[in-house]
Every structure is written in C-alpha cells, then in structure tokens.
Motif scaffolding. Structure first.
Motif, mmCIF file in Angstrom:
data_model
loop_
_atom_site.group_PDB
_atom_site.id
_atom_site.type_symbol
_atom_site.label_atom_id
_atom_site.label_comp_id
_atom_site.label_asym_id
_atom_site.label_seq_id
_atom_site.Cartn_x
_atom_site.Cartn_y
_atom_site.Cartn_z
ATOM 1 N N PRO A 118 0.821 -1.213 0.000
ATOM 2 C CA PRO A 118 0.000 0.000 0.000
ATOM 3 C C PRO A 118 0.854 1.262 0.000
ATOM 4 C CG PRO A 118 -0.828 -1.575 1.602
ATOM 5 C CD PRO A 118 0.500 -2.109 1.120
ATOM 6 N N GLY A 119 0.400 2.239 -0.787
ATOM 7 C CA GLY A 119 1.055 3.539 -0.785
ATOM 8 C C GLY A 119 2.331 3.620 -1.577
ATOM 9 N N LYS A 120 2.688 2.571 -2.324
ATOM 10 C CA LYS A 120 3.917 2.570 -3.091
ATOM 11 C C LYS A 120 3.598 2.693 -4.577
ATOM 12 C CE LYS A 120 6.627 2.015 0.448
ATOM 13 N NZ LYS A 120 7.574 3.070 0.862
ATOM 14 N N GLY A 121 3.931 3.825 -5.172
ATOM 15 C CA GLY A 121 3.752 4.008 -6.602
ATOM 16 C C GLY A 121 2.305 4.227 -6.995
ATOM 17 N N PRO A 122 2.021 4.068 -8.287
ATOM 18 C CA PRO A 122 0.683 4.387 -8.808
ATOM 19 C C PRO A 122 -0.358 3.295 -8.608
ATOM 20 C CG PRO A 122 2.108 3.703 -10.599
ATOM 21 C CD PRO A 122 2.971 3.730 -9.366
ATOM 22 N N LEU A 123 0.048 2.121 -8.127
ATOM 23 C CA LEU A 123 -0.896 1.011 -8.003
ATOM 24 C C LEU A 123 -2.009 1.341 -7.010
ATOM 25 C CD1 LEU A 123 -1.681 -1.904 -8.680
ATOM 26 C CD2 LEU A 123 -0.171 -2.655 -6.836
ATOM 27 N N ALA A 124 -3.278 1.114 -7.443
ATOM 28 C CA ALA A 124 -4.431 1.361 -6.585
ATOM 29 C C ALA A 124 -5.150 0.071 -6.193
ATOM 30 C CB ALA A 124 -5.418 2.301 -7.287
ATOM 31 N N LEU A 125 -5.251 -0.884 -7.128
ATOM 32 C CA LEU A 125 -6.001 -2.115 -6.861
ATOM 33 C C LEU A 125 -5.481 -3.208 -7.778
ATOM 34 C CD1 LEU A 125 -8.764 -2.932 -5.225
ATOM 35 C CD2 LEU A 125 -9.725 -3.008 -7.526
ATOM 36 N N ARG A 126 -5.383 -4.432 -7.263
ATOM 37 C CA ARG A 126 -4.984 -5.583 -8.082
ATOM 38 C C ARG A 126 -6.075 -6.642 -8.016
ATOM 39 N NH1 ARG A 126 0.987 -7.524 -7.652
ATOM 40 N NH2 ARG A 126 1.106 -5.795 -9.149
ATOM 41 N N VAL A 127 -6.414 -7.186 -9.185
ATOM 42 C CA VAL A 127 -7.394 -8.271 -9.274
ATOM 43 C C VAL A 127 -6.707 -9.474 -9.893
ATOM 44 C CG1 VAL A 127 -9.567 -9.030 -10.292
ATOM 45 C CG2 VAL A 127 -9.338 -6.677 -9.476
ATOM 46 N N GLY A 173 -4.415 -11.448 -14.471
ATOM 47 C CA GLY A 173 -5.159 -10.438 -13.732
ATOM 48 C C GLY A 173 -4.806 -9.053 -14.207
ATOM 49 N N PHE A 174 -5.241 -8.065 -13.448
ATOM 50 C CA PHE A 174 -4.966 -6.690 -13.854
ATOM 51 C C PHE A 174 -4.767 -5.801 -12.647
ATOM 52 C CE2 PHE A 174 -9.625 -6.939 -13.594
ATOM 53 C CZ PHE A 174 -9.955 -5.797 -12.868
ATOM 54 N N ASP A 175 -4.067 -4.706 -12.889
ATOM 55 C CA ASP A 175 -3.899 -3.639 -11.910
ATOM 56 C C ASP A 175 -4.684 -2.413 -12.364
ATOM 57 O OD1 ASP A 175 -2.151 -5.131 -10.395
ATOM 58 O OD2 ASP A 175 -0.347 -4.154 -11.167
ATOM 59 N N LEU A 176 -5.271 -1.713 -11.418
ATOM 60 C CA LEU A 176 -5.771 -0.364 -11.645
ATOM 61 C C LEU A 176 -4.721 0.580 -11.089
ATOM 62 C CD1 LEU A 176 -9.547 -0.667 -10.652
ATOM 63 C CD2 LEU A 176 -8.538 -0.763 -12.934
ATOM 64 N N THR A 177 -4.264 1.505 -11.916
ATOM 65 C CA THR A 177 -3.221 2.434 -11.511
ATOM 66 C C THR A 177 -3.684 3.864 -11.714
ATOM 67 O OG1 THR A 177 -2.202 2.489 -13.717
ATOM 68 C CG2 THR A 177 -1.446 0.777 -12.187
ATOM 69 N N GLU A 178 -3.019 4.789 -11.017
ATOM 70 C CA GLU A 178 -3.336 6.208 -11.170
ATOM 71 C C GLU A 178 -2.075 7.029 -10.981
ATOM 72 O OE1 GLU A 178 -6.827 9.334 -9.898
ATOM 73 O OE2 GLU A 178 -6.246 7.802 -8.453
ATOM 74 N N ALA A 179 -1.732 7.795 -12.000
ATOM 75 C CA ALA A 179 -0.563 8.658 -11.950
ATOM 76 C C ALA A 179 -0.928 10.004 -11.330
ATOM 77 C CB ALA A 179 0.001 8.864 -13.355
#
Length: 286
Positions: A91-100, A107-113
């Motif tokens: 948590p809190g490291k880089g743009p990663l918000a959620l992993r499925v 699977g996929f990551d939701l990211t936010e810059a």
C-alpha cells in the motif's frame, strides 16, 4: 482521461480475457479508491466473471452477484498481465491502486498517476445505484441515439456547446478530448451557444459526433489494453496538438487554457479565423 472509445475497448478486451474466469483475490493498494464498503471487496473472491459492461466512462465487471465497477478518472488506467507479478502489492507505493487476480494466474492492476487521486472503485449489487451512473444521460453508441433525440437533448440547453457535450448527465461518455475532435469535425466553435444552433448545424454536429466516436472505437478494436493510450493520441487531430498545423486546412491549432484543463481548436475551420481569448470567461476577440 479514458473516454467512451477507450473504455469501450477495455470492455471488449476484458470480455475476452475475464469472462468465465474465477476471481481469486482482490487486493487494494490505495484504500482511498474504494468508494463503497458493503459488499466488501472479499465478496468478489471465488466468483466467476459473467459479463463486462460499460456505462458511459464506467467499467462494470459482473460476477452474477456483486459487480466491480471502476471510473478511471483523469489519470487512471488498467494494466493487464497474463501472469501477475509475484507477491502482495505494498500500500502507498507508486501508482498502483487495486490488483485483481484470477485463478489462472492472470489479472490486472488499476493504476493512477499524479497527485490528484480521483480513480474510483465500487463493489455493488446494482450499478445503477452508483450516483455517477444514476445521473448518466443516453449513450451515443446506443441504436436509439438518433438525430431527433440529440436535438431534443440540446433544445433544453442554453450554454456553450463544448460544455454541453462534456456533461455526463446530458450525453454519457464524451470528455475533453473527443468534444474537441467532434467540434473540429463539425467546424463549430466550442463557445457556440446551444440555443443558437440551426437544424442544419444540429444535423452536422450529430453526424460529426457519431463519426468521431465510431471511428475511434474502430481504431481501438482489438488493441491490447497497454497500447490504447498511444492509439488514442495518434488518432486525435486537434486535441493536444497546440501549435501544430490543422490536418484539414493547415492553420495553426490554438489553445484556450482553464484552471485545470484546456481545449484546442482550429481558427480557420471553427471560428471564421478569429482567435478565442485565453481566459476562463473566454469570448471571441474583436
């Protein structure tokens, strides 16, 4: 910002890669993105994806029970992996918000810059209960979005056409980039008042809207999720191209900047050669 064509392409991509697969884990890396708490994220685990849908710019993963719905906002994106990275995201490291993660190891990551965190994730039994979806206007890709319906929507408005096209409660899915592209194709000023449009201009705007969106969807069809951003940018004729020559007439593409966004237009094609004042209360320069 991902808009209707990109979210439509993501929907098609996820249908091919997720439907029929079981969700194994849903791992939040940024708690701020989760906008609901009941059902919890864990309610998705062990469920099989039955469908993937789009509501405007919202992406909806249906498990035949709880839905995982996301709005990627301005700087969010979806990154697919045929094989997810090992380990649990921190948590809190880089743009990663959620992993499925799904049972196959994909699977996929939701990211936010960026620093403005607006990406939103919902777990809900009924997507229509999400406020942003509940207020959506009609989808311009729907079969019944004909010229009469478009004209009826505009008939109750008295504001600049740029803002009307971007209003999600009026028409779902169009954002800053494609509204610029539609208005350029229609040869119309972004500050033209909706109440001043003639029947012929509404016809031309409707044609431009459908052509622009359908062409963008067609360009994005079959493109892998990781290449959709580049595909969008390459297909834009005026948006994000300040200072470049207009591909239609060769005039220099101009910009109007606002507090947190900007628009681009061609003076020759759209404003009779006049420049738009670059300030929040923009008007045509005399």
């Amino acid at each position: 910002m991902p808009e209707l064509p990109e979210v439509e392409a993501l929907k098609e991509f996820l249908r091919d890669h997720l439907v029929g697969r079981e969700i194994e884990r849903v791992l939040p890396a940024a708690i701020s993105v989760l906008k609901t708490y009941d059902p919890p994220l864990t309610a998705l685990e062990g469920r099989t994806v039955t469908a993937v849908e789009r509501h405007g710019k919202f992406l909806d993963i249906d498990t035949g029970g709880p839905h995982l719905v996301t709005h990627l906002a301005r700087a969010g994106w979806l990154r697919w992996y045929d094989r997810l990275p090992e380990g649990v995201p921190r948590p809190g490291k880089g743009p990663l918000a959620l992993r499925v993660a799904v049972e196959s190891g994909a699977g996929f990551d939701l990211t936010e810059a960026g620093t403005q965190k607006r990406l939103a994730v919902y777990v809900t039994e009924t997507p229509e209960e999400i406020p942003g979806i509940a207020r959506l206007g009609p989808d311009p890709l729907a079969p019944d979005f004909d010229e009469k319906r478009f004209a009826d929507l505009l008939s109750g408005e008295r504001r600049q056409i740029k803002g009307a096209l971007r209003d999600q409660s009026l028409i779902a899915g169009i954002g800053n980039a494609y509204s610029d592209e539609i208005l350029h194709a229609a040869r119309m000023s972004p500050f033209r008042l909706t109440s001043s449009l003639t029947k012929e201009e509404i016809h031309g705007l409707h044609v431009a809207l459908l052509d622009t969106l359908n062409q963008a969807v067609e360009r994005s069809h079959g493109v892998a999720a990781g290449r959709l951003k580049a595909e969008k940018k390459s297909g834009l004729r005026v948006h994000g191209r300040t200072g470049e020559p207009c591909p239609v007439c060769g005039d220099t593409i101009r910009e109007v900047s606002f507090a947190d966004s900007s628009l681009q237009y061609c003076p020759t094609c759209q404003t009779g050669g006049k420049l738009l004042a670059d300030r929040r209360m923009s008007r045509l320069l005399k």
